[in-house]
Structure formats: structure tokens, C-alpha cells
Write an enzyme that holds these catalytic residues in place. Structure first.
Site, PDB file in Angstrom:
ATOM      1  N   SER A 142      26.912  65.507  21.875  1.00 25.41           N
ATOM      2  CA  SER A 142      25.386  64.757  21.488  1.00 25.41           C
ATOM      3  C   SER A 142      25.134  64.537  22.973  1.00 25.41           C
ATOM      4  CB  SER A 142      25.315  64.236  20.255  1.00 25.41           C
ATOM      5  OG  SER A 142      24.678  63.020  20.201  1.00 25.41           O
ATOM      6  N   TYR A 155      29.843  55.971  18.101  1.00 28.30           N
ATOM      7  CA  TYR A 155      29.636  57.294  18.007  1.00 28.30           C
ATOM      8  C   TYR A 155      29.506  57.511  19.696  1.00 28.30           C
ATOM      9  CZ  TYR A 155      26.904  61.749  16.755  1.00 28.30           C
ATOM     10  OH  TYR A 155      26.599  63.004  17.075  1.00 28.30           O
TER      11      TYR A 155
END
Ligand code: NAD
Length: 255
Positions: A142, A155
Site C-alpha cells: 500500500s 495498518y
């Protein structure tokens, strides 16, 4: 014999029931691959397999060591080999400051996004090695894997770890002709983006998504299909000299 750039190759896609995984699985199947979809969401998995027509579904949790070994073993038992792996299942976790974060939430995100990615890499790389080498893998990192973000530490930490695992797996796999790369998406229109917006702005999530999209240089969110363009290219023989790379798909957000 199937036709297309992945003709008769065997692909495993984790998190294949929805979002980016589903888009990649669809493209691989269209381009001739036999696709094995792995997901923990049985109902959604069945729907996706029905839509795709040809794919095989395996319900598994990527955190479970035995289940991961089993989805690789079953793929090889059914199709004789595995050639391509999209190691993609992931969760977003809570939007909470590190100061207020619960340990259980930290562990939950790390367990899916890091342990799950590690287990998949290890089992598929073992299969690639035992069939004589070769094979291509793409991990889903990501843009959160290359920069920090407020109230999103599990995350962000997990995706930084995916970047590290990608680089190490590329180095460890090179002697067997195994290529390992990662994609690093920005703002992609899937359930996950909506779930994040619902945490940040429960009363107006759609408005927040529009605002975030306007804040990107290209002034829009991306589609799962646009990520699939990059993933399938990295898995294809056109990327034969590329390994250990982290590829942003972020509308210029990190330019
Ligand atoms: P999504 O929620 O639509 O899809 C994720 C899929 O993974 C779901 O089908 C879910 O059931 C499955 N999954 C989750 N935990 C699992 C587990 N433990 N075992 C097996 N399957 C599991 O979201 P998405 O946007 O398609 O996410 C795919 C990947 O892309 C994730 O790794 C995510 O972190 C990453 N990503 C998404 C964005 C975005 O903006 N959507 C941006 C950057 C990275």
C-alpha cells in the site's frame, strides 16, 4: 489448451472474493489461467466463483498455517503445479491514535497483513522450488507501506512489513528464478476504502471519499481494474527482468 498471455498457467489469488483480488482473478482467468481463489468469506467467494465460471474456490483464513499449506497443496494436487501467486488478502483495522490503540487490534492487523503474507510466500515459494524453480509473485502492500499516516499505525506498520518481506523474498527466491514484487495502491474504490471512510466520517463517508479523491493530483479514486493492470503485468513474462520492486498506483499522491 486455453489461450491468452497466461494460457494454461495456474494462479492462486488470496482475498480473491472481492475488490482488488477479484479484479485480478477475473483478468487472469480471461487471459487463460486456471485460477484458485482463496478467501475467508465463503458466501462472497461462491458468488465470485460463479461469476468467473472456471475458477476453483478454497475457503481459508490466511493467518492459519495449516490452511495456507493446504490451499497450496490442493492447488498442486488439482492442477499439477502453481505458476503465479497474488498474495493480497488484507484488512484495514481501526483508525485510532497509537496512544489509544488496543494490543488486540494491533495483533489482529499484523496477523492477517504480515503473518498471512509471510505464510503464503513461504508455502508458494516451497512449491515453486520443488517444481524446479520459476514462478512469479505479487504482494499487495500500500502507499501506507512507504509513509506514515495519522491514526493508522497497525495498518501502516503491517504494510511497511509487506515491503520488507517483498524485498527479502525477491532476494531469497532469485536463485530459484522466482520473481517477487509488490503493488502499493493509493485510494482504490473497494469495500476497504468505504470502511475507512465510515470510521473517519460515520455521518458522511461518501463526502469524505470524494474529498480524498479531489486531493489526489489526478482528482479521482482508482479502480480495482487499474490495479489489476499493474498486477497482471508484473506476473507476466513481460516483467521477466523485474524483481524486488514496490510499485505505487496512487494518482501521484506520493510524487
Ligand atoms: P476488500 O476488503 O474488498 O478485499 C479484501 C479481501 O480479503 C476480502 O474478500 C476479504 O474477505 C479477504 N480477507 C480478509 N482477511 C482475510 C483472511 N484472514 N483470510 C482470507 N481472506 C481474507 O479490500 P481491497 O481493497 O480489495 O483489499 C485488497 C488488498 O489491497 C488489501 O491487502 C489492502 O490492504 C490493499 N490495499 C487496498 C487499498 C484500497 O484503497 N482499497 C489501498 C492500498 C492497499
Amino acid at each position: 489448451m486455453s489461450e491468452g498471455r497466461f494460457a494454461d498457467q495456474v494462479a492462486i489469488v488470496t482475498g480473491g472474493a472481492a475488490g482488488i483480488g477479484k479484479a485480478v482473478a477475473t483478468r487472469l482467468a480471461t487471459d487463460g489461467a486456471h485460477v484458485v481463489l482463496v478467501d475467508r468469506d465463503e458466501a462472497q467467494l461462491e458468488k465470485t466463483v460463479t461469476t468467473l465460471g472456471t475458477a476453483t474456490a478454497i475457503v481459508a483464513d490466511v493467518r492459519d498455517e495449516a490452511a495456507v499449506a493446504d490451499y497450496v497443496r490442493r492447488t498442486v494436487a488439482d492442477y499439477g503445479r502453481v505458476d503465479l501467486f497474488f498474495n493480497n488478502a488484507g484488512i484495514e483495522g481501526p483508525r485510532t491514535s497509537i496512544i489509544d490503540l488496543d494490543t488486540t487490534d494491533f495483533d489482529r492487523v499484523m496477523s492477517v497483513n504480515v503473518r498471512g503474507v509471510f505464510l503464503g510466500l513461504r508455502e508458494v515459494m516451497r512449491a515453486f522450488r520443488s517444481q524446479g524453480g520459476g514462478g512469479a509473485i505479487v504482494n499487495t502492500a500500500s502507499m501506507a507501506g512507504i509513509r506514515g499516516s495519522r491514526r493508522f499505525s497497525p495498518y501502516v506498520a503491517s504494510k511497511h512489513a509487506v515491503v520488507g518481506l517483498t524485498r527479502c523474498a525477491a532476494l531469497d527466491g532469485a536463485e530459484f528464478g522466482i520473481r517477487v514484487n509488490a503493488v502499493a495502491p493509493g485510494l482504490i474504490d473497494t469495500r476497504m476504502l468505504r470502511a475507512i471512510a465510515e470510521q473517519d466520517a460515520p455521518s458522511h463517508p461518501e463526502e469524505l471519499i470524494s474529498q480524498m479523491a479531489q486531493d489526489t493530483p489526478l482528482k479521482r479514486s482508482g479502480t480495482a481494474d487499474e490495479v489489476a493492470n499493474m498486477v497482471t503485468w508484473l506476473l507476466s513474462s513481460e516483467a521477466s527482468y523485474i524483481t524486488g520492486t514496490i510499485n505505487l498506483i496512487d494518482a501521484g499522491l506520493n510524487a
